[in-house]
Structures are given as C-alpha cells and as structure tokens.
Design an enzyme around this catalytic site. Structure first.
Site, PDB file in Angstrom:
ATOM      1  N   LYS A  30      28.841  20.459  -7.415  1.00 32.41           N
ATOM      2  CA  LYS A  30      28.970  19.920  -6.105  1.00 32.41           C
ATOM      3  C   LYS A  30      27.520  19.625  -5.645  1.00 32.41           C
ATOM      4  O   LYS A  30      26.964  20.394  -5.245  1.00 32.41           O
ATOM      5  CB  LYS A  30      29.880  20.938  -5.283  1.00 32.41           C
ATOM      6  CG  LYS A  30      29.778  20.619  -3.959  1.00 32.41           C
ATOM      7  CD  LYS A  30      30.533  21.572  -2.879  1.00 32.41           C
ATOM      8  CE  LYS A  30      30.374  21.201  -1.280  1.00 32.41           C
ATOM      9  NZ  LYS A  30      31.025  21.997  -0.401  1.00 32.41           N
ATOM     10  N   LYS A  82      26.870  24.608  -7.011  1.00 33.08           N
ATOM     11  CA  LYS A  82      26.503  23.583  -5.899  1.00 33.08           C
ATOM     12  C   LYS A  82      24.975  23.752  -5.654  1.00 33.08           C
ATOM     13  O   LYS A  82      24.317  24.623  -5.881  1.00 33.08           O
ATOM     14  CB  LYS A  82      27.330  24.218  -4.700  1.00 33.08           C
ATOM     15  CG  LYS A  82      26.880  23.287  -3.365  1.00 33.08           C
ATOM     16  CD  LYS A  82      27.961  23.873  -2.359  1.00 33.08           C
ATOM     17  CE  LYS A  82      27.621  23.587  -0.929  1.00 33.08           C
ATOM     18  NZ  LYS A  82      28.201  23.832   0.093  1.00 33.08           N
ATOM     19  N   ASP A 141      32.177  29.036  -0.502  1.00 30.29           N
ATOM     20  CA  ASP A 141      30.881  28.697  -0.699  1.00 30.29           C
ATOM     21  C   ASP A 141      29.948  29.626  -0.592  1.00 30.29           C
ATOM     22  O   ASP A 141      29.527  29.775   0.522  1.00 30.29           O
ATOM     23  CB  ASP A 141      30.544  27.307  -0.129  1.00 30.29           C
ATOM     24  CG  ASP A 141      31.336  26.088  -0.555  1.00 30.29           C
ATOM     25  OD1 ASP A 141      32.514  26.182  -1.105  1.00 30.29           O
ATOM     26  OD2 ASP A 141      30.744  24.860  -0.407  1.00 30.29           O
TER      27      ASP A 141
END
Lengths: 272, 307
Positions: free
Chosen positions: B243, B207, B144
């Site tokens: 996400k 995300k 991430d």
C-alpha cells in the site's frame, strides 16, 4: 572587431509564470521565417489548471494592488516600446498602436478600485434588510485574441478581464502571434502572480474546441473568432453555462470589465 | 492465517538483505512511470485504482459527520454514475471507527483504523496493543499500524519485530498493514530491511507512509518495497500486499504505481486484496479523468463532491 553571432530567439508559451516549449514539440511558421510553438490541447489544459490555481490569490488581492500591477504592466510595456513598434512593422500606425496599448493598461489600472462602487448597487427592498448587488470576477477566462490590430486588440480584451480579478488564458492570433508572445514577457515582469495570465499560441482550430468544452473555464471571449468559430464555442460552452463574451477592440469602457464579471446579490438584516 | 517466521529464519532473511542499487531503482521507476496508458486501458486502470483505494481522512478536525460523508463517497464515488465501483476501504482514526463501521456494515467496503500512536508510534507497547484491540472491537477489520522508527533507526530490530507481532496478535482476524514511514528511514537499504522485518513479523500488507511526513510515497521506494515482497514470497511462499500512501493525488501517479506493481509483482497483485492506494484527493482526480475520457471534455473540480 568580428561581427557577433546571430542570436535567434526561441518564442515560447507563457504558462504558470514560466516560458515553456509546447508539449507537442511542434511549431509552425506563420510568416515563413520564425518558428512559433504550436500549442496542443495539453498546453491548454496546463494553462487552465494554472489559471484555476492562481484564481483565489489574484481575485483575493486588494483592488488597489491589482491596479498597481496593471499600472506596472503599462510601465513595462512602455520600456519595451521600441521593440513592439519594430515587431509591428515600425510604421506610424504601429507607433500609435503601441501607445494606445500602453494607455489601455493605465486606463484599466484606474478602474480596479472604482468598479464595485460604479457597477454595484444598494437595492431598495420591502423589508428590514440591506440588499447589495456586487460584481465578482467570473473565474478563469479564455480570450481568443483578435487578429488585428495584433497587439492593441489583445490588450483591449486582456486588460479589462484582469482588472475584474479574473485569471486568464490567451490564445494569441494565429497569423500574427509575435506581439502576443512578446507581451507575455512584459506580463512576466509585471508582478502578476504565476498563472494569472497564460499565453498560448498555435493553430486556432486545434485549440478552440478544447477551450470551449473545458468544464473549468468560466468565460470565453470570442472577439477574435469568425462567426463559424463563435457558433462552435457557443454550442460547446453550453455544457457548463460559460459566459460567452462578444467584444470589440475599439475604445475602452467599464462595460468590458463587467462583461467578464458576475453580479452577486446579498441580503443582510438591518440591526443585527 | 500465515504464521510468522522464526527468529533464526528472520536472521537469515535480514542477513540476506543486499544493498539496494539506488541509481538502478530510481532509473527503473522513472522509466516505468513514462509508460503511456491510454483510452480503454486507461479506463480499466482507473477502475482498478478506484477499487484499490483506501479513502482516507486523518485530521485532527475529523468529525463523525465528515466520516459519514466519506463513507457515502466510498460506497458511491460518483453519485451521478452507478458504473463507478465502491472503493476498497475507509481509513480513519480509531475513535471514529464506530461511525464508519455503522455505515459500512455489510457493504463490502472495509473499515481501516490507524493504530499504535499514529503517526509517530512513540508510546508504550501496552498502549499500542490496547489501542489496536479497541479499534478492532469497535468494528475495524483492517488495522494500519506504524513501526517504532526510533527503535528501528537505533538498531533495535528485535523491539520492532516483537511489537509488530504483538499488534498482529491483538488485531486478531483484522488485516494488519504495517506503515514503515519510509520518509524517515533515510536509505533504500533501510526501507528494504524494514520491509523484510515487517513481513517476517506477520504483516499482511506493508505500507509506505503515514502521509504526515515529506517525502511520502515515491515510486523508487515503492519499487524497493515491491521487490522485497516478491523476494519474500519466493523465499517463504507468503503473500504480502502493498500500500503506497501519501502524496498520490493524480490519476497519472496512480497508474504509474499500477505499472510498477504489474512489472514487479505481476498480475496476481492487481487486486484490492493485495494492493491498496492510500489517498483522499486522488479519487476526485480519477473521477475527473474517467469523465474526461467518456465525454471528451476536460473536467472541473467544481462538479465533484469535496471530501
């Protein structure tokens, strides 16, 4: 001078320090004239959530401070004395009931900082230890208010539960909800942190099973329940071993406070 | 693995970013959030939500012990109920990746590591690349990364694009999720632009947030990003996952995201391969809702493990 318009009051639930309409959007008319919110299980759920959130703050206050707030409730109730007397019928018994309710707040206000000395103990043990037993609040307490007397019955159950440091949700009397709902306005101006006291009105049989089975409720005061309802509460309360309190609205006693408390015993080695 | 698009194609894509209709996006998100999902549909949605969770702990006070506990919870969210599925991944700081990797090897639960100077992203590119490489070497199979918001907001899209490309390369076979930190981007137009940029640079997932900035994930932002994913998919044929993370604490919120996802990207995205929920406290609320649905009694946090 023209007569002013008739301002009709919308009675509301008191949840998390706010006066809210019921989630159900419905109401009922216990005495034919006034609409009273018909609280749903979701209102009850919101009230329990608010009480749980408020618990750490309220129980963490000093006993002195809790006493001050209970005393202020007596002051606020005294300020609205005439309103409550009128709501209860304006008779001499109504007057006596309101005065007794005010007195109840004062009486329990005095107990907050005396209780642990009186109810707690230092236990003699065979070993180099101090052994204390200390009363602690149970947590979230649901109170089913007695039907009569409508105001005093509620105050006699509510004041000791708050005195103990519990957070509370009250299901007010179904046929006589107004004194309980108006008491919410008194509580709102008495410096209780939001969520410490929550007042829900509605149809008893719609609310009681949800209250009794709620896993986040630690005690239920069934003083206002019929024997049939009490049996139902006791059965459902078994799931998380809730304390079920059978009280009375007659008189005042420190036993009413310890009834919604847990006795916790701690050991401490001597000389450390 | 899908290749990144060319610079000229990126120019076309970025030029094609239209102004987002703010009122429209917020209104649509709000109306979708009102949809009522009950009973068996709710249980189905909650089961899916659990399978899509990236169970996260990103605190300075994280210890190997805490990560180990989190891994146990990820594998068996409710110790008393074997029918509850494991979550999708555990999301942690890079230094703790070896702990999680050792516990999760062979279980199917992924190890996601944040990287690139999370949460600010304000460091040298070489360090970001090195951090990513180390995290993957330590056992992370998902990365991430955060974008460099400073560069993005000053209009240096090229730097952001290149950096994502380099991190993508450094992460190798690991899945790359690119955090836009929408709370710092200011406008929906910027969110859309950053989404396109990240996808074009090779992101496998985009995300919303780090969870360190307020506002974190919101439904309208999610809607804007999902629409960007949908349009990118139509344009290039590449599938990119989504996400949302940060501030998703209740089962109700999680279901609202699933509704928006279904309505925007379709049933193909209702899978942990294409959708993740970054959360920590959410899992307990979902477990409580499942218990509530099964037993008929409202639940208490006291009966679920603290994570």
């Amino acid at each position: 001078m023209p007569e002013r318009v008739d301002v009709r009051k919308t009675y509301k639930l008191f949840i998390n320090g706010e006066f809210v309409r019921s989630e159900s959007g419905r109401s009922y008319r216990p005495d034919g004239g006034i609409n009273v919110p018909r609280g749903s299980r979701k209102d009850l759920r919101d009230a329990v959530r608010a009480a749980r959130t408020a618990f750490a703050g309220w129980s963490g206050r000093t006993a002195m401070n809790r006493g001050q707030i209970l005393y202020r409730t007596a002051e606020m109730l005294d300020g609205r004395r005439e309103q409550f007397i009128a709501e209860l019928g304006g008779t001499e018994p109504a007057r006596q009931e309101v005065d007794a309710a005010i007195e109840t707040w004062v009486w329990y206000a005095g107990w907050t900082d005396k209780l642990s000395q009186v109810a707690g103990t230092v236990n003699p043990v065979a070993g180099p230890y101090f052994n204390f037993t200390i009363p602690e609040p149970s947590g979230v307490v649901g109170i089913v208010a007695p039907e009569a007397p409508p105001l005093l019955g509620l105050v006699r159950r509510l004041a000791p539960a708050l005195c103990a440091g519990n957070t509370v949700l009250v299901v007010v009397s179904e046929p006589h909800p107004l004194p309980g709902l108006t008491l919410g306005e008194v509580l709102a101006t008495s410096d209780f942190p939001a969520g410490t006291v929550n007042v829900v009105s509605g149809i008893r049989r719609e609310l009681l099973p949800w209250l009794a089975s709620h896993m986040d409720v630690n005690a239920v005061d069934v003083t206002g329940c019929t024997p049939e309802e009490t049996r139902q509460v006791e059965e459902l309360a078994a799931a998380n071993v809730k304390r079920v309190v059978h009280g009375t609205s007659n008189g005042m006693t420190p036993d009413a406070i310890t009834a919604v408390m847990e006795m916790k015993t701690v050991w401490h080695p001597i000389g450390v | 693995m899908a290749s990144t698009v060319s610079i000229s194609h990126l120019g076309t894509l970025m030029g094609g970013v239209h102004t987002v209709d703010q009122v429209g996006a917020e209104e649509r998100a709000a109306s979708l959030a009102k949809r009522s999902i009950k009973k068996s549909a709710k249980l189905w949605a909650l089961d899916l939500a659990i399978r899509c969770i990236d169970l996260t702990t990103l605190e300075g006070q994280d210890t190997p012990g805490k990560v180990a506990a989190l891994c146990a919870k990820a594998l068996r969210p409710d110790p008393s109920d074997p029918s509850i599925p494991p979550v999708a991944a555990v999301c942690i700081y890079p230094a703790l990746v070896p702990v999680a990797a050792a516990r999760l090897r062979g279980t199917g639960v992924h190890v996601a590591s944040v990287a690139t100077a999370f949460p600010s992203g304000q460091t040298f590119t070489s360090i970001k690349v090195a951090e990513t490489r180390e995290a993957v070497a330590a056992g992370a199979d998902e990365v991430d990364m955060v974008i460099d918001r400073g560069a993005f907001l000053s209009g240096n899209y090229q730097k952001v694009f290149d950096e994502i490309g380099q991190v993508k390369e450094a992460s190798g076979r690991a899945h790359l999720k690119v955090i836009l930190e929408t709370g710092e981007l200011g406008t929906y137009d910027n969110v859309r632009r950053a989404s396109v940029l990240a996808m074009a640079a090779g992101a496998d997932f985009i995300k919303t947030s780090t969870g360190k900035i307020q506002p974190a994930a919101t439904l309208p932002v999610a809607l804007v990003m999902m629409e960007a994913i949908r349009d990118f998919h139509r344009e290039t044929g590449r599938v990119v996952g989504f996400k949302p993370a940060g501030g998703i604490r209740t089962a109700k919120q999680a279901i609202a995201y699933l509704v928006v996802l279904f309505e925007t990207l379709g049933p193909g995205w209702l899978t942990p391969e294409r959708f993740r929920l970054g959360a920590s406290t959410l899992l307990n609320d979902i477990l409580m809702q499942i218990q509530r649905e099964r037993t008929g009694a409202y639940q208490s946090g006291d009966y679920f493990t603290i994570d």
